[in-house]
Design a protein around this motif. Structure first.
Motif, PDB file in Angstrom:
ATOM      1  N   ARG A   1       0.844  -1.195   0.000  1.00 45.07           N
ATOM      2  CA  ARG A   1       0.000   0.000   0.000  1.00 45.07           C
ATOM      3  C   ARG A   1       0.881   1.249   0.000  1.00 45.07           C
ATOM      4  NH1 ARG A   1      -5.161   1.576   1.562  1.00 45.07           N
ATOM      5  NH2 ARG A   1      -5.765  -0.496   2.252  1.00 45.07           N
TER       6      ARG A   1
ATOM      7  N   ASP B   1      -6.201  -2.793   5.056  1.00 46.29           N
ATOM      8  CA  ASP B   1      -4.970  -3.578   5.000  1.00 46.29           C
ATOM      9  C   ASP B   1      -5.245  -5.072   4.987  1.00 46.29           C
ATOM     10  OD1 ASP B   1      -3.480  -1.298   4.943  1.00 46.29           O
ATOM     11  OD2 ASP B   1      -3.015  -1.293   7.084  1.00 46.29           O
TER      12      ASP B   1
ATOM     13  N   VAL C   1      -6.126  -6.012   1.444  1.00 46.92           N
ATOM     14  CA  VAL C   1      -4.948  -5.967   0.569  1.00 46.92           C
ATOM     15  C   VAL C   1      -4.052  -7.174   0.824  1.00 46.92           C
ATOM     16  CG1 VAL C   1      -2.832  -4.694   0.053  1.00 46.92           C
ATOM     17  CG2 VAL C   1      -5.005  -3.460   0.302  1.00 46.92           C
TER      18      VAL C   1
ATOM     19  N   ALA D   1      -1.801   1.354  -4.439  1.00 48.49           N
ATOM     20  CA  ALA D   1      -0.855   0.331  -3.983  1.00 48.49           C
ATOM     21  C   ALA D   1       0.017  -0.057  -5.163  1.00 48.49           C
ATOM     22  CB  ALA D   1      -1.590  -0.901  -3.450  1.00 48.49           C
TER      23      ALA D   1
END
Length: 331
Positions: free
Chosen positions: A141, A171, A174, A147
């Motif tokens: 990120r 997060d 991701v 990202a």
């Protein structure tokens, strides 16, 4: 086909012009090794070579210089690849023995090495990223909305691309997308990417889909590096010629197409107008394929004026291409 005398005289003219960049006169050639005839005879033979298109006389009172046809005859019939001296051979070997790190850096340094050795512009075309299997995948990120996706390939190169995130991509999301991509892509060639199996999580699947789309784009390009632009600038007196040559070298697609065409035709030397690129009409290109496990994965070459030292250029690109191929194979 030229007879023995004309062949010897043409070879002497080419070698002298390569060495001096000055039109060559009959008196000088008559005193060259293996030319055992008078200057009047040499003058007659040079006139015949001119009428047959091998030489031209730039000025009425000047000597003669080779044409593209003259250089072609010299390369095909007289210019066997030279042999690099012991110090240069050791220098090249030491360079590749010490080369470590990313493939991109190796190719860039190789272009500089070639330029230094030949005093010409150097071109190095590396293996396409799409042919290499993926060794690792990371999504990092950068901000709340962006990202970067980083893949390390088995050939040592690193590819990365930026993707856009939404406000809902935290997060955890991701990290989940990163783990899912890694599970599905490691060992797969970058150019063979397809959709990974959906996870059922809409956000994770969207990130994976966007990442795959962007990776396919970056993987389709070529690694192309040029070095020695200053050497080209010193090789020509005409500013316009220098400008057009340098501008052409900046066009990656043109360079890759030119090198690929020469290698594809089984040639090692393209002289002057033979390659069909007008801005490079005053240049010759000497190339050699880079072979890895029997597969053609790239090329190296040097570009300079048509009066380049062909034997040395042929020897240099042969040695560098062979050792570069071994280094890539070793990873």
């Amino acid at each position: 086909m030229l007879d023995v005398r004309k062949t010897a005289i043409l070879g002497a003219v080419v070698q002298e012009y390569i060495a001096t960049a000055q039109p060559v006169g009959s008196t000088h050639i008559s005193s060259a090794p293996n030319i055992n005839v008078s200057s009047a005879t040499v003058r007659h033979e040079m006139a015949m070579l001119e009428s047959e298109g091998y030489l031209i006389q730039p000025h009425t009172s000047a000597g003669r210089i080779p044409t593209d046809k003259g250089y072609r005859f010299f390369v095909d019939n007289l210019a066997t690849p030279g042999t690099l001296d012991h110090a240069t051979t050791r220098h090249v070997g030491d360079f590749f023995s010490a080369a470590h790190g990313r493939l991109e850096e190796l190719l860039h340094q190789t272009s500089n090495l070639l330029a230094d050795l030949t005093h010409s512009a150097a071109v190095v075309v590396g293996p396409k990223a799409e042919a290499a299997p993926i060794r690792s995948v990371q999504i990092v990120r950068l901000s709340s909305t962006f990202a970067t996706v980083v893949v390390v390939l088995a050939n040592g190169s690193v590819e990365n691309t930026t993707i856009e995130l939404t406000d809902d991509d935290d997060d955890i999301c991701v990290d989940a997308a990163c783990a899912h991509l890694a599970a599905g892509l490691i060992g797969v060639a970058l150019g063979a990417l397809s959709e990974v199996t959906p996870t059922g999580d809409q956000a994770v699947d969207r990130i994976c889909s966007v990442a795959l789309t962007e990776l396919a784009i970056v993987g389709s390009g070529d690694f192309v590096y040029t070095g020695g632009a200053s050497e080209v600038a010193r090789a020509f007196d005409a500013v316009e010629v220098v400008r057009s040559v340098l501008h052409t070298l900046e066009q990656q697609f043109v360079v890759v197409s030119l090198v690929s065409d020469i290698v594809g035709r089984g040639m090692s030397v393209s002289i002057g107008g033979e390659h069909g690129i007008e801005p490079l009409a005053a240049c010759s290109l000497v190339v050699a394929p880079v072979m890895v496990e029997g597969e053609h994965l790239g090329s190296v070459g040097v570009l300079g004026p048509t009066r380049m030292n062909y034997p040395q250029a042929l020897a240099t690109v042969d040695v560098v291409s062979e050792l570069l191929g071994h280094r890539i194979e070793e990873g």
